[in-house]
Design an enzyme around this catalytic site. Structure first.
Site, PDB file in Angstrom:
ATOM      1  CD  GLU A  77      -3.080  -1.255   2.262  1.00 54.51           C
ATOM      2  OE1 GLU A  77      -2.572  -0.601   3.470  1.00 54.51           O
ATOM      3  OE2 GLU A  77      -3.944  -1.633   2.195  1.00 54.51           O
ATOM      4  CD  GLU A 107       5.209 -21.632  11.053  1.00 53.14           C
ATOM      5  OE1 GLU A 107       5.496 -21.607  11.906  1.00 53.14           O
ATOM      6  OE2 GLU A 107       4.483 -20.967  10.383  1.00 53.14           O
TER       7      GLU A 107
END
Length: 268
Positions: A77, A107
Site C-alpha cells: 500500500e 516457516e
C-alpha cells in the site's frame, strides 16, 4: 505463550451469533491498549529507519502465514499512497504462492529468509522487521539473526513477552494482547495488533520522509477517478484562487499534488 493460551470463553459453539460478536468485540478492545504500551519502541524503530532510509535504505518485513501476509499488505500500500516504490518490501515464507495458500514447512527453514533477502541486494542501510505473533518462527529468527550480524537495523513485532525473537533484535516491539477468542487463532487479536503497529511504522516513516504535507498525501498515485478527485480538491485547498477544472487539469498534467502546486507557484 499467551498466543497459545486457552480462550477466556468456553462453549463458543453454543453461543448465539450476537453473543459471539459481542465477546469478540470485547476482546478486540484490548488490542489498542496493548499497542500503546509499545509506543516507545515503535518510536525508536521509526527514527532509526528514517535515518537509514535517507541514505537509501529500505524497510523489509519478513514473516510466515498471517504475519507474512500482513507485512506484504502494508508494503503493497506504500506505492499508491505515497508515490514511492521499493522502499517498503514484504517477504513471506514460501514465496508469493504462500500469500493465498499454506506452504508446508516453509516457516521452519531457519536459513531461507536470508536467502530470500539476497534477491534485493540487501545492505547495512536497510532495516529488517521480523513479524511473528508467537515470536518463535524459525524463518524469522534466522533472518533477523543474520541481518543483525550484517549490520542491518533489526526489529520484531511479537505478541508474547517471552518470545524467542526478542533477544535476536535491537528493537523488540511487543503487543501482548492475551489469549485469542478462538484458542490459538492469531489471525484475530494478534493480527490486528500487528497491523496497527505496521501502519504506525510505515505511515510515520513516510511522513518523516516528506511524503505528507499538512495532513495530505501529496505524492499519491492517481490510479482512479476517486483519487484524481481527491488530488484536485487538495490542490484547491493549497491554491485558493484556482477552480476545480483548472486544478484537475494541472494535476493530470503534472502527475501529483506536490508537483501541481509547485508548478502553479512557479508560474505566479
Amino acid at each position: 505463550m499467551q498466543t497459545e493460551s486457552p480462550s477466556l470463553y468456553n462453549d463458543l459453539d453454543k453461543m448465539a451469533t450476537s453473543e459471539i460478536l459481542f465477546n469478540m468485540n470485547q476482546e478486540d478492545a484490548k488490542v489498542h491498549l496493548a499497542v500503546a504500551k509499545a509506543l516507545n519502541e515503535i518510536t525508536l524503530l521509526v527514527d532509526g529507519a528514517v535515518e537509514r532510509m535517507k541514505k537509501g535504505g529500505r524497510i523489509f518485513y519478513i514473516g510466515a502465514g498471517t504475519s507474512g501476509r500482513l507485512g506484504i499488505l502494508d508494503a503493497s500500500e506504500i506505492p499508491p499512497t505515497y508515490g514511492v516504490r521499493d522502499k517498503v518490501i514484504g517477504i513471506i515464507a514460501g514465496g508469493d504462492h504462500a500469500i493465498r495458500n499454506a506452504v508446508e514447512n516453509a516457516e521452519d527453514d531457519f536459513d531461507q529468509a536470508w536467502v530470500d533477502l539476497q534477491a534485493y541486494d540487501i545492505n547495512e542501510n536497510d532495516i529488517l522487521v521480523g513479524i511473528a505473533a508467537s515470536g518463535r518462527t524459525p524463518y524469522v529468527i534466522g533472518g533477523v539473526r543474520k541481518a543483525k550480524e550484517e549490520g542491518l537495523l533489526t526489529a520484531c513485532v511479537v505478541c508474547n513477552s517471552n518470545a524467542k525473537l526478542i533477544p535476536e533484535v535491537e528493537i523488540p516491539i511487543v503487543a501482548e494482547v492475551g489469549p485469542e477468542f478462538v484458542t490459538g487463532s492469531t489471525r484475530m487479536k494478534s493480527g490486528t495488533a500487528q497491523k496497527l503497529v505496521l501502519n504506525m511504522i510505515s505511515t510515520a516513516a513516510m511522513i518523516r520522509l516528506g511524503h505528507v504535507k499538512g495532513n495530505k498525501m501529496v505524492d499519491m498515485q492517481l490510479s482512479n477517478e476517486k483519487l484524481v478527485d481527491r488530488g484536485t480538491r487538495m490542490i484547491m485547498d493549497e491554491v485558493s484562487s484556482i477552480s476545480y477544472e483548472e486544478a484537475q487539469k494541472l494535476l493530470l498534467q503534472e502527475g501529483s499534488v506536490r508537483k501541481a502546486v509547485d508548478f502553479f507557484n512557479k508560474q505566479k
